[in-house]
Design a protein around this motif. Structure first.
Motif, PDB file in Angstrom:
ATOM      1  N   ASP A  72      38.170  42.723  41.469  1.00 19.56           N
ATOM      2  CA  ASP A  72      39.095  41.877  42.107  1.00 19.56           C
ATOM      3  C   ASP A  72      39.308  41.108  42.413  1.00 19.56           C
ATOM      4  OD1 ASP A  72      41.196  44.397  40.192  1.00 19.56           O
ATOM      5  OD2 ASP A  72      41.442  45.026  41.869  1.00 19.56           O
TER       6      ASP A  72
ATOM      7  N   LEU B 284      43.359  34.968  36.069  1.00 17.84           N
ATOM      8  CA  LEU B 284      43.762  34.683  36.832  1.00 17.84           C
ATOM      9  C   LEU B 284      43.285  33.792  37.675  1.00 17.84           C
ATOM     10  CD1 LEU B 284      43.870  38.602  38.267  1.00 17.84           C
ATOM     11  CD2 LEU B 284      45.810  36.869  37.910  1.00 17.84           C
TER      12      LEU B 284
ATOM     13  N   GLN C  63      45.112  33.136  41.476  1.00 19.69           N
ATOM     14  CA  GLN C  63      46.487  34.472  41.210  1.00 19.69           C
ATOM     15  C   GLN C  63      45.727  35.268  41.616  1.00 19.69           C
ATOM     16  OE1 GLN C  63      48.563  34.528  37.340  1.00 19.69           O
ATOM     17  NE2 GLN C  63      50.183  33.086  38.556  1.00 19.69           N
ATOM     18  N   THR C  64      44.233  35.231  41.659  1.00 22.01           N
ATOM     19  CA  THR C  64      43.258  36.327  41.898  1.00 22.01           C
ATOM     20  C   THR C  64      44.017  37.078  43.661  1.00 22.01           C
ATOM     21  OG1 THR C  64      42.095  35.337  43.658  1.00 22.01           O
ATOM     22  CG2 THR C  64      40.934  35.746  40.801  1.00 22.01           C
ATOM     23  N   ALA C  65      43.597  38.427  43.522  1.00 20.24           N
ATOM     24  CA  ALA C  65      44.482  38.886  44.797  1.00 20.24           C
ATOM     25  C   ALA C  65      43.834  38.375  46.337  1.00 20.24           C
ATOM     26  CB  ALA C  65      44.461  40.674  44.410  1.00 20.24           C
TER      27      ALA C  65
ATOM     28  N   PRO D  41      43.631  43.107  48.342  1.00 20.97           N
ATOM     29  CA  PRO D  41      44.353  43.970  47.048  1.00 20.97           C
ATOM     30  C   PRO D  41      44.191  45.059  47.281  1.00 20.97           C
ATOM     31  CG  PRO D  41      42.140  43.059  46.957  1.00 20.97           C
ATOM     32  CD  PRO D  41      42.491  42.375  47.622  1.00 20.97           C
TER      33      PRO D  41
ATOM     34  N   ASN E  25      47.586  43.242  36.820  1.00 19.90           N
ATOM     35  CA  ASN E  25      46.901  42.780  36.612  1.00 19.90           C
ATOM     36  C   ASN E  25      45.592  42.041  38.078  1.00 19.90           C
ATOM     37  OD1 ASN E  25      44.334  40.716  35.360  1.00 19.90           O
ATOM     38  ND2 ASN E  25      45.700  39.156  35.393  1.00 19.90           N
ATOM     39  N   ARG E  26      46.530  42.031  39.189  1.00 25.76           N
ATOM     40  CA  ARG E  26      46.030  41.574  40.309  1.00 25.76           C
ATOM     41  C   ARG E  26      45.029  42.845  41.055  1.00 25.76           C
ATOM     42  NH1 ARG E  26      49.215  37.634  43.683  1.00 25.76           N
ATOM     43  NH2 ARG E  26      47.948  36.970  44.903  1.00 25.76           N
ATOM     44  N   HIS E  27      45.462  44.019  41.351  1.00 32.32           N
ATOM     45  CA  HIS E  27      44.698  45.316  41.687  1.00 32.32           C
ATOM     46  C   HIS E  27      44.021  46.186  40.271  1.00 32.32           C
ATOM     47  CE1 HIS E  27      49.088  46.079  42.304  1.00 32.32           C
ATOM     48  NE2 HIS E  27      49.018  47.186  41.723  1.00 32.32           N
TER      49      HIS E  27
ATOM     50  N   THR F  28      51.709  41.255  36.451  1.00 37.11           N
ATOM     51  CA  THR F  28      51.040  41.676  37.655  1.00 37.11           C
ATOM     52  C   THR F  28      51.607  42.799  38.370  1.00 37.11           C
ATOM     53  OG1 THR F  28      52.835  40.336  38.809  1.00 37.11           O
ATOM     54  CG2 THR F  28      50.658  39.290  38.568  1.00 37.11           C
TER      55      THR F  28
END
Length: 484
Positions: free
Chosen positions: A95, A233, A238-240, A243, A378-380, A447
């Motif tokens: 992630d 992302l 916007q990547t975590a 996570p 989507n982020r995790h 998300t």
């Protein structure tokens, strides 16, 4: 993901180039995931077959054969205990840095550990060091496998066209059937060797052969591009960042539900693949090990067709109805299956195992391939799928061997108790299908997790499909349209 077109390039040509690039990446993703799945399940199915019939003899003290069998299945379960840790570590990386990097790393770790099992010394040679080394390699194997299947699942769901996500996401899981089928064929062929040669060197050959699949998978994955949703992302930064925190604060309902969904599919799979063989080859029943192993082979052959078929059906009628059918089928099948296994008929035992794997288990696996990634935001997503898959692998698959062997020893091979165990797993999964919302066609760029949404809420993926990221179900002006 594609090179910047010239200002004079006709729009149709740009669209055609983007579409060709997407189709090429989709093929690479499918092949990459399939080979990885084949390697993982070849190793795990082979390990399960060897546990019940070889490892208990070669790696443990034979003064108490029943305890040696339980100990062998205990080491089998150790691999499952390592899977959540691997899923956690590599899920975080997946992630944060992307799916592709993790999939390259895990294939080396998982395949390399399996290959080294083929050169281990036995208990007769080095005593207690033999099972200790087996435990270490089994831990490493499970650590790598903990993120391999989650990565393949997420990769295909994020690449697949929206309206056919169930079908395309299920295709790599044909690799599961191919790997299990190959393991069954190899094991059946090896049992044709004289007993002394089989226990001396024949059992080592399948593990040593893992190096071939490792090299093929690495060659394919080196050319694989990152998934469109993860690129989305990264472009928007916007990547975590955390996570792990997200999955335990926002994603926990999805993880718990995913675990419930997997209890019958994963636990039932290993009960049919390994415990049933130990049951029918026990002294009380006395069937030939090589003959009954054909049930695993035939069940995997059925799965080559039933997994993508049920995935495709879930694109038409929804993930939940198809999944529930498989869970209820296993629930109804549990007691008749173990009763028929107890009758001591080779042909009937082969049919029971084949139907259990090919129909009961794989009717859940087909829709699961798209359903689990659709449950998470989507982020995790990678971490969420990994946790749901691997925690359930410990609770269902990992315990199946130890608990199954223990139940056989405690009850003197009572089929009713084993049937009750399988029915309990099926009941948990059946109940879980009433807790999960329908996820078919869900926008994978969202998300928030699906489990937090109302079961009546509709995604807008189909309406927005004219301009979506391939496989995501969300609009993006830089991507080619998803194909129906």
């Amino acid at each position: 993901m594609s090179s910047t077109p010239s200002p004079t390039t006709p729009p149709d040509a740009v669209a055609a180039d983007a579409d060709r690039e997407y189709q090429a990446n989709l093929r690479r993703a499918t092949l990459s995931s399939s080979v990885g799945s084949a390697l993982e399940y070849f190793d795990f199915a082979m390990y399960g077959l060897m546990t019940a019939l070889v490892f208990n003899q070669l790696f443990f003290d034979q003064s108490n054969p029943a305890m040696a069998l339980i100990a062998a299945f205990g080491v089998y379960g150790v691999g499952f205990a390592a899977r959540p840790i691997g899923g956690l570590v590599f899920g975080l990386l997946g992630d944060k840095v992307g799916r592709r990097f993790v999939l390259v790393t895990t294939i080396v770790l998982m395949g390399g550990s399996s290959m080294l099992i083929g050169v281990l010394p036995t208990y007769e040679s080095v005593g207690a060091l033999a099972p200790a080394l087996l435990v270490v390699l089994r831990l490493a194997q499970g650590f790598g496998a903990g993120a391999e299947q989650a990565g393949s699942t997420v990769l295909m769901a994020e690449y697949a066209p929206v309206k056919r996500r169930g079908f395309f996401s299920a295709l790599p899981f044909v690799g599961i059937q191919a790997g299990t089928l190959l393991a069954g064929l190899a094991f059946s062929a090896l049992t044709l060797l004289p007993e002394e040669q089989f226990l001396s060197w024949g059992w080592r050959l399948p593990f040593l052969a893992s190096v071939v699949l490792i090299l093929v998978a690495l060659w394919i994955r080196a050319k694989l591009e990152e998934t469109p949703t993860f690129v989305h992302l990264e472009k928007r930064e916007q990547t975590a960042e955390r996570p792990l925190r997200d999955i335990f604060t926002k994603g926990l309902p999805g993880v718990v539900t995913g675990i419930g969904l997997r209890m019958a599919e994963n636990g039932g799979s290993y009960l049919f693949q390994s415990v049933s063989l130990a049951f029918v080859t026990s002294a009380a029943i006395g069937l030939d090990r090589g003959s009954v192993a054909w049930g695993v082979t035939l069940g995997s052959l059925i799965g080559v067709f039933s997994v993508p078929l049920t995935g495709a059906i879930s694109d038409k009628v929804g993930r939940v109805p198809v999944y529930r059918f498989g869970a209820v089928f296993m629930l109804v099948y549990s007691f008749p299956a173990w009763w028929m296994l107890s009758l001591g008929s080779t042909g009937l035992s082969i049919a029971v195992v084949a139907i259990g794997i090919g129909v009961a288990v794989n009717s859940m696996l087909g829709p699961q391939c798209a359903m689990l990634p659709e449950l998470f935001g989507n982020r995790h997503r990678y971490l969420g799928v990994a946790m749901a898959r691997e925690l359930s692998a410990v609770l269902a698959g990992g315990l199946a061997g130890v608990l199954g062997a223990s139940l056989m020893a405690w009850t003197d091979g009572n089929w009713i108790v084993l049937g009750l165990y399988m029915a309990t797993l099926a009941a948990i999964t059946t109940a879980s299908t009433f807790l999960v919302p329908e996820t078919r066609g869900r926008d994978l760029l969202r998300t928030e997790d699906a489990i937090r949404l109302s079961t009546t809420e509709k995604d807008s993926a189909y309406e927005a499909e004219a301009a979506v990221v391939p496989g995501s179900g969300a609009a993006d002006e830089t991507s080619s349209p998803a194909r129906a």
